[in-house]
Design an enzyme around this catalytic site. Structure first.
Site, short mmCIF file in Angstrom:
data_model
loop_
_atom_site.label_atom_id
_atom_site.label_comp_id
_atom_site.label_asym_id
_atom_site.label_seq_id
_atom_site.Cartn_x
_atom_site.Cartn_y
_atom_site.Cartn_z
CG HIS A 73 69.58 -46.06 -27.45
ND1 HIS A 73 70.91 -46.15 -27.82
CD2 HIS A 73 69.57 -45.85 -26.11
CE1 HIS A 73 71.67 -45.98 -26.74
NE2 HIS A 73 70.88 -45.80 -25.69
CB SER A 74 68.73 -49.36 -24.86
OG SER A 74 68.98 -50.13 -23.70
CG MET A 75 63.41 -52.94 -24.70
SD MET A 75 62.08 -52.68 -23.48
CE MET A 75 61.11 -51.42 -24.34
#
Length: 244
Positions: A94-96
């Site tokens: 998720h995300s980074m």
């Protein structure tokens, strides 16, 4: 009772029991996040899926280690430990964490069967300029704007002091990341995105589909950047349906 286990060189955590034949899922946290950010997902998938969460240096039980500010270096260190898990697990980031998962997968001899890329623009859409604030007040304001567990705890000065070095290091890793064009992954990429994510334009998230083999897909939610929290049941079904 919650069970925590360390594997490899201290990189991996397991929280809940899984069936002997449960497929493994290796989960990569967001900026400022820790392995514990996947505790709820692990609980929702147990015992049908074995969730293994990556613990980046600089947080929780690895808090005395320096935060890594180079995303390629972080991915390379994790990649070296993945073979210790046996057959390569499916990846979830998720995300980074989606970008770290992608870079880990790119260098593996045995790729994951599927990569779930959540809440992040595709590597080919990454921006070359600095996108994140680096001053303390601005970093805390950015986390509050995006929401999530960390934002709810930022009222504690002690927590904020503990988190700022981690956030600053992770933001630097994101902002200095440069995608090197190459062939798509030999595994499908399943995109999870939010239509109201203030950080990730939907078109940029859906561009992940070009970075994997045929057979991927996309799922669009609402709930801001941390849409996982509000859509846990649906996301666990999506993961279970894609794993053997």
């Amino acid at each position: 009772m919650t069970e925590s286990e360390t594997g490899g060189a201290g990189w991996f955590r397991r929280f809940h029991p899984a069936a002997p034949d449960a497929p493994p899922l290796l989960c990569f946290p967001h900026a400022g996040g820790s392995a514990n950010s996947y505790h709820r997902l692990s609980q929702g998938l147990s015992p049908r899926v074995q969730v293994i969460a990556v613990q980046y240096p600089g947080r929780q039980d690895r808090r005395r280690e320096p935060v890594l500010t180079d995303l390629a270096e972080l991915a390379g260190l994790i990649r070296r430990e993945v073979p210790a898990l046996g057959a390569t697990p499916a990846f979830f980031g998720h995300s980074m964490g989606a970008m770290v998962a992608f870079e880990v997968a790119r260098g593996l001899d045995a790729p994951p069967p599927v990569l779930f890329a959540s809440g992040r623009s595709a590597p080919s859409r990454s921006r070359p300029q600095c996108a994140h604030p680096m001053e303390d007040k601005a970093i805390l304001a950015d986390v509050e704007r995006l929401g999530g567990t960390n934002a709810r705890l930022l009222g504690s000065r002690a927590f904020a002091r503990m988190m700022l070095p981690v956030l600053r290091g992770d933001y630097q890793a994101i902002d200095t990341y440069r995608y090197l064009p190459g062939p798509p992954l030999p595994c499908p990429v399943v995109v999870l995105a939010s239509s109201d994510d203030p950080m990730t334009p939907l078109d940029d998230a859906l561009a992940w589909r070009a970075h994997g083999a045929a057979g991927g897909g996309s799922h669009v939610f609402t709930g801001g950047h941390f849409f996982l929290d509000a859509n846990e049941d649906r996301i666990t079904r999506i993961i279970r349906d894609r794993l053997p």
